[in-house]
Design a protein around this motif. Structure first.
Motif, PDB file in Angstrom:
ATOM      1  N   ARG A  66     -50.014  58.503   2.313  1.00  0.00           N
ATOM      2  CA  ARG A  66     -50.368  59.219   3.544  1.00  0.00           C
ATOM      3  C   ARG A  66     -49.551  60.490   3.755  1.00  0.00           C
ATOM      4  NH1 ARG A  66     -50.165  53.880   6.110  1.00  0.00           N
ATOM      5  NH2 ARG A  66     -52.286  53.065   6.289  1.00  0.00           N
ATOM      6  N   PHE A  67     -48.467  60.656   3.022  1.00  0.00           N
ATOM      7  CA  PHE A  67     -47.584  61.790   3.262  1.00  0.00           C
ATOM      8  C   PHE A  67     -47.821  62.888   2.228  1.00  0.00           C
ATOM      9  CE2 PHE A  67     -45.358  58.327   5.400  1.00  0.00           C
ATOM     10  CZ  PHE A  67     -45.097  58.923   6.625  1.00  0.00           C
ATOM     11  N   PRO A  68     -47.825  64.151   2.672  1.00  0.00           N
ATOM     12  CA  PRO A  68     -48.078  65.266   1.752  1.00  0.00           C
ATOM     13  C   PRO A  68     -47.009  65.492   0.681  1.00  0.00           C
ATOM     14  CG  PRO A  68     -48.457  65.916   4.042  1.00  0.00           C
ATOM     15  CD  PRO A  68     -47.777  64.586   4.077  1.00  0.00           C
ATOM     16  N   PRO A  69     -45.694  65.289   0.943  1.00  0.00           N
ATOM     17  CA  PRO A  69     -44.702  65.623  -0.091  1.00  0.00           C
ATOM     18  C   PRO A  69     -44.938  64.973  -1.450  1.00  0.00           C
ATOM     19  CG  PRO A  69     -43.594  65.332   2.002  1.00  0.00           C
ATOM     20  CD  PRO A  69     -45.020  64.926   2.214  1.00  0.00           C
ATOM     21  N   PRO A  70     -45.322  63.674  -1.541  1.00  0.00           N
ATOM     22  CA  PRO A  70     -45.583  63.125  -2.877  1.00  0.00           C
ATOM     23  C   PRO A  70     -46.738  63.815  -3.593  1.00  0.00           C
ATOM     24  CG  PRO A  70     -45.258  61.350  -1.288  1.00  0.00           C
ATOM     25  CD  PRO A  70     -45.369  62.618  -0.506  1.00  0.00           C
ATOM     26  N   TRP A  71     -47.753  64.246  -2.844  1.00  0.00           N
ATOM     27  CA  TRP A  71     -48.862  64.966  -3.467  1.00  0.00           C
ATOM     28  C   TRP A  71     -48.404  66.340  -3.942  1.00  0.00           C
ATOM     29  CZ3 TRP A  71     -52.863  62.202  -4.790  1.00  0.00           C
ATOM     30  CH2 TRP A  71     -53.167  61.051  -4.064  1.00  0.00           C
ATOM     31  N   ALA A  72     -47.545  66.975  -3.130  1.00  0.00           N
ATOM     32  CA  ALA A  72     -46.976  68.256  -3.556  1.00  0.00           C
ATOM     33  C   ALA A  72     -46.127  68.076  -4.805  1.00  0.00           C
ATOM     34  CB  ALA A  72     -46.138  68.853  -2.420  1.00  0.00           C
ATOM     35  N   LEU A  73     -45.401  66.959  -4.870  1.00  0.00           N
ATOM     36  CA  LEU A  73     -44.600  66.667  -6.061  1.00  0.00           C
ATOM     37  C   LEU A  73     -45.493  66.525  -7.287  1.00  0.00           C
ATOM     38  CD1 LEU A  73     -41.807  65.907  -7.268  1.00  0.00           C
ATOM     39  CD2 LEU A  73     -42.338  63.531  -6.698  1.00  0.00           C
ATOM     40  N   SER A  97     -30.102  58.401   2.988  1.00  0.00           N
ATOM     41  CA  SER A  97     -29.582  59.709   3.395  1.00  0.00           C
ATOM     42  C   SER A  97     -30.687  60.603   3.938  1.00  0.00           C
ATOM     43  CB  SER A  97     -28.928  60.420   2.205  1.00  0.00           C
ATOM     44  OG  SER A  97     -27.840  59.701   1.705  1.00  0.00           O
ATOM     45  N   ASN A  98     -30.290  61.555   4.771  1.00  0.00           N
ATOM     46  CA  ASN A  98     -31.223  62.581   5.231  1.00  0.00           C
ATOM     47  C   ASN A  98     -31.295  63.662   4.156  1.00  0.00           C
ATOM     48  OD1 ASN A  98     -32.715  64.501   6.709  1.00  0.00           O
ATOM     49  ND2 ASN A  98     -31.868  63.703   8.616  1.00  0.00           N
ATOM     50  N   SER A  99     -31.888  63.290   3.028  1.00  0.00           N
ATOM     51  CA  SER A  99     -31.842  64.125   1.829  1.00  0.00           C
ATOM     52  C   SER A  99     -32.901  65.211   1.790  1.00  0.00           C
ATOM     53  CB  SER A  99     -31.971  63.245   0.575  1.00  0.00           C
ATOM     54  OG  SER A  99     -33.123  62.431   0.659  1.00  0.00           O
ATOM     55  N   SER A 100     -33.830  65.218   2.763  1.00  0.00           N
ATOM     56  CA  SER A 100     -34.852  66.265   2.783  1.00  0.00           C
ATOM     57  C   SER A 100     -34.671  67.178   3.979  1.00  0.00           C
ATOM     58  CB  SER A 100     -36.258  65.645   2.796  1.00  0.00           C
ATOM     59  OG  SER A 100     -36.408  64.744   3.892  1.00  0.00           O
ATOM     60  N   PHE A 101     -34.886  66.685   5.211  1.00  0.00           N
ATOM     61  CA  PHE A 101     -34.839  67.529   6.395  1.00  0.00           C
ATOM     62  C   PHE A 101     -33.514  68.287   6.502  1.00  0.00           C
ATOM     63  CE2 PHE A 101     -38.201  65.488   9.369  1.00  0.00           C
ATOM     64  CZ  PHE A 101     -39.126  65.594   8.358  1.00  0.00           C
ATOM     65  N   ILE A 102     -32.412  67.574   6.334  1.00  0.00           N
ATOM     66  CA  ILE A 102     -31.097  68.216   6.374  1.00  0.00           C
ATOM     67  C   ILE A 102     -30.622  68.541   4.962  1.00  0.00           C
ATOM     68  CG2 ILE A 102     -28.665  67.883   7.000  1.00  0.00           C
ATOM     69  CD1 ILE A 102     -29.560  66.315   9.394  1.00  0.00           C
ATOM     70  N   GLY A 103     -30.983  67.711   4.003  1.00  0.00           N
ATOM     71  CA  GLY A 103     -30.503  67.881   2.634  1.00  0.00           C
ATOM     72  C   GLY A 103     -30.911  69.189   1.995  1.00  0.00           C
ATOM     73  N   TYR A 104     -32.197  69.549   2.042  1.00  0.00           N
ATOM     74  CA  TYR A 104     -32.651  70.772   1.389  1.00  0.00           C
ATOM     75  C   TYR A 104     -31.948  72.014   1.951  1.00  0.00           C
ATOM     76  CZ  TYR A 104     -36.625  68.094  -0.564  1.00  0.00           C
ATOM     77  OH  TYR A 104     -37.418  67.191  -1.217  1.00  0.00           O
ATOM     78  N   PRO A 105     -32.006  72.222   3.287  1.00  0.00           N
ATOM     79  CA  PRO A 105     -31.364  73.443   3.803  1.00  0.00           C
ATOM     80  C   PRO A 105     -29.849  73.456   3.635  1.00  0.00           C
ATOM     81  CG  PRO A 105     -32.181  72.085   5.620  1.00  0.00           C
ATOM     82  CD  PRO A 105     -32.733  71.515   4.361  1.00  0.00           C
ATOM     83  N   MET A 106     -29.191  72.283   3.727  1.00  0.00           N
ATOM     84  CA  MET A 106     -27.743  72.261   3.574  1.00  0.00           C
ATOM     85  C   MET A 106     -27.329  72.507   2.127  1.00  0.00           C
ATOM     86  SD  MET A 106     -26.277  71.990   6.474  1.00  0.00           S
ATOM     87  CE  MET A 106     -24.625  71.374   6.249  1.00  0.00           C
ATOM     88  N   TYR A 121     -33.713  64.131  -6.035  1.00  0.00           N
ATOM     89  CA  TYR A 121     -32.958  63.078  -5.340  1.00  0.00           C
ATOM     90  C   TYR A 121     -33.788  62.483  -4.203  1.00  0.00           C
ATOM     91  CZ  TYR A 121     -28.846  60.866  -3.173  1.00  0.00           C
ATOM     92  OH  TYR A 121     -27.956  59.958  -2.646  1.00  0.00           O
ATOM     93  N   ASP A 122     -34.415  63.364  -3.445  1.00  0.00           N
ATOM     94  CA  ASP A 122     -35.160  62.916  -2.262  1.00  0.00           C
ATOM     95  C   ASP A 122     -36.474  62.232  -2.621  1.00  0.00           C
ATOM     96  OD1 ASP A 122     -35.822  62.986   0.676  1.00  0.00           O
ATOM     97  OD2 ASP A 122     -37.421  64.282  -0.077  1.00  0.00           O
ATOM     98  N   GLN A 123     -37.292  62.880  -3.440  1.00  0.00           N
ATOM     99  CA  GLN A 123     -38.640  62.383  -3.682  1.00  0.00           C
ATOM    100  C   GLN A 123     -38.674  61.140  -4.571  1.00  0.00           C
ATOM    101  OE1 GLN A 123     -41.788  63.810  -2.330  1.00  0.00           O
ATOM    102  NE2 GLN A 123     -40.083  64.301  -0.970  1.00  0.00           N
ATOM    103  N   PHE A 124     -37.814  61.102  -5.605  1.00  0.00           N
ATOM    104  CA  PHE A 124     -37.806  59.949  -6.503  1.00  0.00           C
ATOM    105  C   PHE A 124     -36.830  58.863  -6.048  1.00  0.00           C
ATOM    106  CE2 PHE A 124     -39.452  63.278  -9.344  1.00  0.00           C
ATOM    107  CZ  PHE A 124     -40.565  62.632  -9.847  1.00  0.00           C
ATOM    108  N   GLY A 125     -35.971  59.203  -5.108  1.00  0.00           N
ATOM    109  CA  GLY A 125     -34.973  58.246  -4.641  1.00  0.00           C
ATOM    110  C   GLY A 125     -35.154  57.844  -3.208  1.00  0.00           C
ATOM    111  N   THR A 126     -34.686  58.674  -2.283  1.00  0.00           N
ATOM    112  CA  THR A 126     -34.633  58.297  -0.874  1.00  0.00           C
ATOM    113  C   THR A 126     -35.994  57.982  -0.293  1.00  0.00           C
ATOM    114  OG1 THR A 126     -32.757  59.821  -0.688  1.00  0.00           O
ATOM    115  CG2 THR A 126     -33.675  58.957   1.346  1.00  0.00           C
ATOM    116  N   PHE A 127     -36.998  58.824  -0.576  1.00  0.00           N
ATOM    117  CA  PHE A 127     -38.318  58.623   0.012  1.00  0.00           C
ATOM    118  C   PHE A 127     -38.926  57.282  -0.407  1.00  0.00           C
ATOM    119  CE2 PHE A 127     -42.975  59.064  -0.291  1.00  0.00           C
ATOM    120  CZ  PHE A 127     -43.266  59.238   1.050  1.00  0.00           C
ATOM    121  N   ILE A 128     -38.838  56.963  -1.695  1.00  0.00           N
ATOM    122  CA  ILE A 128     -39.398  55.695  -2.172  1.00  0.00           C
ATOM    123  C   ILE A 128     -38.569  54.519  -1.659  1.00  0.00           C
ATOM    124  CG2 ILE A 128     -39.988  54.351  -4.229  1.00  0.00           C
ATOM    125  CD1 ILE A 128     -40.491  56.948  -5.702  1.00  0.00           C
TER     126      ILE A 128
END
Length: 304
Positions: free
Chosen positions: A163-170, A101-110, A126-133
């Protein structure tokens, strides 16, 4: 529903589609906007919402839901592919585009627009522990298996995630980031997170494709039905089984109802896996979700 946010979604999507038919912006404008969201707005949203999380059993259900739905996707897509004799590349695209799913780019704002600020923290889980991995593991495996490439090694997968910042932010959000940081920090993060909605919708509008692949109508219809209707319907009993409170349940189901992850479709297209089908699933999925997501939000408000 925050109608002003939903109006902004429609306005920016329309503006992007209009600008995409002109030469005012460079050809790589959608990619540039997506990079700004990925490297700036998304980490800011993670840092803003994750420290407010309260660890509880039901939260594990939010993290596990996308994994369980990927299993359901594999089963249902396999059955559909055998019944309607989908090609091998069509099968691979449906695995990616239904399961992710587009659980971050569209998911967060929606989620924020339809459920409110308090629900976004569950969208992050949902996004960081699920979709992204899932994208970085199962997604890469599907592409490698059905495009003929070598399967990614564990080291390659770990490097891709690192390489991606979101996991480090998490990681920072779960450890050192206070729930109530100084106002100047919280205000800055809030402004960056709020910029995600217009930037994402503008990028989507610039790159959206609504070309119907006539010889792939059946897999397209199958993918859209599974992604926008069946997956969120399956998420309801999963959410209930974990005893999720109402706002968590709604966020979990709504994230499951998001359209196809753009990165998943791009991954398939880059490896030559039914590119017209992948593009159509993204384009039609985004347009249709503007009706299906409010419908799910309305339904969930009456059952949870």
């Amino acid at each position: 529903m925050a109608w002003d946010a939903f109006a902004l979604i429609l306005a920016m999507l329309g503006l992007g589609m209009a600008l995409g038919r002109t030469s005012l912006l460079p050809a790589n404008a959608p990619e540039t906007l997506n990079l700004v969201v990925l490297y700036v707005c998304l980490p800011a949203a993670v840092l803003l919402y994750v420290p407010a999380l309260r660890m509880e059993w039901a939260l594990l259900g939010v993290a596990l839901t996308p994994w369980l739905l990927m299993g359901a996707t594999w089963l249902l897509v396999t059955l559909a592919a055998r019944a309607w004799r989908f090609r091998r590349d069509e099968y691979a695209v449906l695995l990616l585009c239904v399961g992710l799913s587009n659980s971050s780019f569209i998911g967060y704002p929606m989620v924020r627009a339809l459920l409110g600020e308090d629900a976004v923290q569950y969208a992050v889980v949902y996004d960081q522990f699920g979709t992204f991995i899932l994208l970085s593991t199962v997604g890469l495996y599907v592409v490698a298996r059905y495009s003929g490439d070598a399967a990614p090694t564990a080291r390659e997968i770990v490097l891709r995630i690192a390489r991606f910042p979101p996991p480090w932010a998490l990681l920072l959000g779960l450890t050192v980031m206070p729930e109530q940081p100084p106002e100047w920090i919280a205000s800055g993060l809030r402004r960056l997170a709020e910029a995600m909605l217009p930037l994402v919708m503008l990028a989507v509008g610039l790159s959206i494709q609504l070309r119907l692949p006539r010889d792939e109508v059946r897999p397209l219809a199958t993918g859209l039905a599974l992604k926008l209707l069946v997956m969120p319907a399956l998420a309801v009993p999963i959410s209930l089984a974990f005893g999720m409170p109402a706002i968590m349940l709604r966020a979990n189901v709504l994230e499951s109802a998001m359209p196809t992850m753009i990165s998943a479709a791009a991954l398939a297209m880059a490896h030559g896996l039914a590119p017209r089908l992948a593009a159509a699933l993204v384009g039609y999925g985004i347009v249709l979700c503007l009706a299906t997501l409010p419908a799910w939000a309305w339904l969930l408000a009456r059952i949870a």
